[in-house]
Enzyme design. Structure first.
Site, PDB file in Angstrom:
ATOM      1  N   CYS A 133       2.895  45.822 -10.726  1.00  0.00           N
ATOM      2  CA  CYS A 133       3.139  45.855 -11.589  1.00  0.00           C
ATOM      3  C   CYS A 133       2.380  44.173 -12.683  1.00  0.00           C
ATOM      4  CB  CYS A 133       4.482  46.061 -12.083  1.00  0.00           C
ATOM      5  SG  CYS A 133       5.328  47.368 -11.014  1.00  0.00           S
TER       6      CYS A 133
ATOM      7  N   ARG B 212      -4.391  44.163 -10.663  1.00  0.00           N
ATOM      8  CA  ARG B 212      -3.771  44.220  -9.721  1.00  0.00           C
ATOM      9  C   ARG B 212      -3.408  45.557  -9.231  1.00  0.00           C
ATOM     10  NH1 ARG B 212       0.696  40.374 -10.073  1.00  0.00           N
ATOM     11  NH2 ARG B 212      -0.179  37.936 -10.109  1.00  0.00           N
TER      12      ARG B 212
ATOM     13  N   TRP C 264       3.678  50.029 -10.854  1.00  0.00           N
ATOM     14  CA  TRP C 264       2.639  50.258  -9.500  1.00  0.00           C
ATOM     15  C   TRP C 264       3.908  51.102  -8.922  1.00  0.00           C
ATOM     16  CZ3 TRP C 264       3.916  49.473  -4.241  1.00  0.00           C
ATOM     17  CH2 TRP C 264       2.971  49.849  -3.578  1.00  0.00           C
TER      18      TRP C 264
ATOM     19  N   GLU D  98     -11.268  35.171  15.065  1.00  0.00           N
ATOM     20  CA  GLU D  98     -11.599  34.832  14.041  1.00  0.00           C
ATOM     21  C   GLU D  98     -11.908  33.158  13.259  1.00  0.00           C
ATOM     22  OE1 GLU D  98     -11.545  35.893  10.850  1.00  0.00           O
ATOM     23  OE2 GLU D  98     -12.206  34.920   9.631  1.00  0.00           O
TER      24      GLU D  98
ATOM     25  N   HIS E  96     -13.276  34.618  34.825  1.00  0.00           N
ATOM     26  CA  HIS E  96     -13.888  35.754  34.343  1.00  0.00           C
ATOM     27  C   HIS E  96     -15.393  36.358  34.386  1.00  0.00           C
ATOM     28  CE1 HIS E  96     -10.288  37.421  36.480  1.00  0.00           C
ATOM     29  NE2 HIS E  96     -10.040  36.920  35.754  1.00  0.00           N
TER      30      HIS E  96
ATOM     31  N   LYS F   2     -20.584  40.457   0.794  1.00  0.00           N
ATOM     32  CA  LYS F   2     -19.383  40.096   0.446  1.00  0.00           C
ATOM     33  C   LYS F   2     -18.537  40.874   0.153  1.00  0.00           C
ATOM     34  CE  LYS F   2     -15.293  38.342  -0.590  1.00  0.00           C
ATOM     35  NZ  LYS F   2     -14.851  37.162   1.032  1.00  0.00           N
TER      36      LYS F   2
HETATM   37  N1  HGA Z   1      10.610  49.690  -9.204  1.00  0.00           N
HETATM   38  C1  HGA Z   1       9.784  49.720 -10.436  1.00  0.00           C
HETATM   39  C2  HGA Z   1       8.879  47.967 -10.424  1.00  0.00           C
HETATM   40  C3  HGA Z   1       8.560  48.434  -9.648  1.00  0.00           C
HETATM   41  C4  HGA Z   1       7.360  47.256  -9.120  1.00  0.00           C
HETATM   42  O1  HGA Z   1       7.545  45.800  -9.832  1.00  0.00           O
HETATM   43  N2  HGA Z   1       5.467  46.892  -8.727  1.00  0.00           N
HETATM   44  O2  HGA Z   1       5.561  46.211  -8.573  1.00  0.00           O
HETATM   45  C5  HGA Z   1       9.801  50.753 -10.446  1.00  0.00           C
HETATM   46  O3  HGA Z   1       9.725  51.907  -9.626  1.00  0.00           O
HETATM   47  O4  HGA Z   1       9.603  51.142 -11.627  1.00  0.00           O
END
Ligand code: HGA
Length: 611
Positions: free
Chosen positions: A2, A27, A75, A484, A507, A606
């Site tokens: 979000c 993001r 999100w 790594e 070994h 990359k």
């Molecule tokens: N819980 C809220 C916001 C989700 C959030 O911050 N995602 O990164 C929702 O589900 O709307």
């Protein structure tokens, strides 16, 4: 994940909010929305499932003009991705809220608020904040005071921005477990979850601290700390040197990215830790239900990400009691695989476009896995789009071809996954989870201590300048860390490096050891230390030079041909993350001494988007 943008100004702010959202698109998100206190004196919103471009197009058709507004990219964690669940959420027609994070007691609050007559129009946890705030406004008409009362009842993590048509001269905000920054302008002020969103309008920022509440007007900002005391937060001028695509004070991107690790690990933890447990829903709305069914884990990845997966196997089996297999994607995709029932398919990739990993995920869909989870650094990538669940690492853009900060943030993501699976399946004691959550909170500071050893490691690098072969040893979860370390040295210094579990020394590889072959060892203070010390004796007896990164409490001392570099003490579970740092620095300084092209080593790319 979000993103939040807010503005209070004398000019129309809709385009500023949209531009801010676009800058946060990298993001990853599933829907977007904006609420504006319009010039007609009403609070209006526009939301769209999908991209910011779709929101922009909708706004072009039905413009919203005003001088106060908030905007969000969502999100989903609670409730499916769709327009109805997109933020901003309203309570009545006068109050709009955007939220990053997770409200853990949303169910109880929802019931309580329904009982008070509030009608819910979304499945989100966020909507309870809007109605609770509305309810608090009945006792206290001041928006800031009502927000202070509201957050007292919220459990979980939040970054909040709120506007009200009844007090249209201000934007109010609250931070707990999810970052917020105020952008300071001339006669206008802004708010965002990441300063990148506001670089178009200002270069002066004020960072909110945990528990802060802010009241932002066009020409003033007032902040109260977690105890309700009025506080001043320093205004910081943002210099271009800190831009992602700029090396700043560092000679190479790789060194800059190594030094960014405390900050990006901190970012990867944000929104994902409750008081004493991991917030499982940070993996997505269906995570809890899916995790409860998991009986096996299959991890698939390439290169550095594969090493992260190998560390995770130790964690998943020892902490969550879940059998785990790890395989390089180019092998997995062409093999006849037998899938155990209830196996979660986990892919790991920095770019989310790694060809073999993506192909392995696509094959996996035909093989009867329980579900798929991507641990990835790019929200708008194929891997994320095509997986059921995602955990986005917050490493930011990684430019150095040899991966550093992407690896440590992947490890953090995988530890969060381990704790979540253990929590949901009841195989991890609550006390152990609480202790590890505490250790995770301290991790950024510990990484900072390891980075402070930069000049010590630079000196040690001189031992490698004229060498052609090196051996890296580790035991347990430190074996993949040694792998790594060897990979990093190969990639950027072109020195042949091999990693072995220390117990394998006799070994075979011991035959190679002589005074021309330095042996690098990672030695945290765990139950395998004594065994490791014996392996080191075997190397010394053959004239091999030892470089040992050892816990300061391990009682290891310098001697002829033995160089001990003391590491800050850390909980054994988190040691793989900490011990990665000096190995990154070592390969970096060896490469600098050898004069190679550190950021773009020969023959490498990359993101490996072809087979
Ligand atoms: N819980 C809220 C916001 C989700 C959030 O911050 N995602 O990164 C929702 O589900 O709307």
């Amino acid at each position: 994940m979000c993103g939040i943008v807010g503005a209070v100004a004398e000019r129309n702010i809709t385009a500023i909010l949209l531009e801010g959202l676009k800058r946060l698109e990298y993001r990853g998100y599933d829907s977007a929305g904006v609420a504006v206190f319009t010039n007609n004196g009403t609070l209006e919103r526009m939301r769209r499932n999908g991209k910011v471009a779709e929101l922009e197009q909708a706004l072009a058709g039905e413009p919203l003009a005003g001088r106060l507004g908030i905007a969000h990219t969502r999100w989903a964690t609670h409730g499916a991705p769709c327009e109805r669940n997109a933020h901003p959420h309203f309570s009545g027609s006068d109050l709009a809220v955007v939220h990053n994070g997770i409200i853990e007691n949303h169910e109880a609050l929802r019931e309580q608020l329904k009982g008070l007559g509030y009608v819910f129009t979304s499945d989100t946890d966020t909507e309870v904040i809007a109605h609770l705030l509305n309810h608090k406004l009945k006792d206290n008409s001041d928006l800031t005071a009502a927000l202070k009362a509201t957050v007292k009842e919220l459990h979980g993590a939040y970054g909040l921005a709120v506007i009200s048509a009844k007090q249209p001269d201000r934007l109010v905000a609250a931070r707990s477990g999810s970052p917020l920054v105020i952008g300071l302008g001339l006669g206008e002020n802004f708010l965002a979850s990441d300063q990148l969103a506001l670089r178009q309008v200002t270069d002066r920022f004020m960072y909110l601290e945990e528990g802060d509440i802010a009241e932002i007007h066009r020409d003033s900002v007032q902040i109260w700390d977690v105890n309700g005391q009025s506080v001043q937060r320093e205004a910081v001028q943002y210099s271009d040197g800190a831009e992602a695509a700029d090396k700043g004070e560092y000679r190479h991107y790789m060194l800059k990215e190594i030094h960014e690790q405390p900050a990006v690990v901190q970012r990867t933890l944000e929104n994902r830790l409750g008081q004493d447990h991991v917030l499982v829903q940070a993996f997505g709305p269906q995570a809890k239900e899916l995790f409860a069914k998991v009986r096996n884990v299959q991890i698939v990845a390439c290169g550095t990400s594969y090493h992260a997966g190998m560390v995770a196997r130790y964690w998943l089996e020892s902490l969550a009691g879940i059998p785990c297999q790890v395989e390089v994607a180019s092998e997995f995709r062409y093999r006849k695989v037998v899938v155990q029932p209830d196996t979660l398919f986990v892919s790991i990739s920095q770019s989310g476009e790694t060809a073999d990993t993506l192909a392995a995920l696509r094959n996996a869909k035909e093989l009867g896995f329980l579900g798929s989870l991507a641990i990835c650094n790019v929200g708008i990538s194929s891997l994320v789009r095509e997986s059921d669940l995602t955990l986005l690492t917050q490493a930011g853009r990684e430019i150095g071809v040899a991966s550093t900060k992407a690896f440590t943030t992947q490890l953090v993501g995988l530890l969060l996954l381990t704790l979540s699976l253990g929590q949901v399946r009841g195989t991890l004691e609550a006390g152990v989870e609480a202790q590890l959550v505490e250790e995770l909170r301290r991790l950024p500071a510990r990484l900072g201590e390891a980075l402070a050893m930069d000049s010590i490691v630079e000196k040690v690098a001189e031992l490698f300048a004229d060498k052609h072969h090196t051996l890296f040893l580790g035991r347990g979860a430190q074996f993949p860390v040694a792998m790594e370390g060897a990979l990093k040295l190969k990639e950027i210094s072109y020195i042949h490096a091999e990693a072995y579990p220390a117990g394998e020394l006799k070994h075979g590889p011991l035959a190679l050891v002589d005074n021309d072959m330095p042996v690098v060892t990672v030695a945290p203070n765990n139950e395998l230390l004594e065994k490791l010390k014996s392996n080191l004796q075997e190397v010394r007896a053959r004239g091999g030079e030892l470089i040992v990164f050892a816990d300061e409490q391990a009682g290891m001392t310098n001697g002829e041909g033995t160089h001990v570099i003391n590491m800050p003490h850390i909980h054994d579970v988190l040691a793989p993350i900490l011990y990665t740092i000096p190995l990154q620095l070592l390969s970096y300084y060896v490469a600098v001494l050898k004069g190679t092209d550190v950021d773009q080593p020969r023959n490498l790319a990359k993101s490996v988007t072809v087979e």
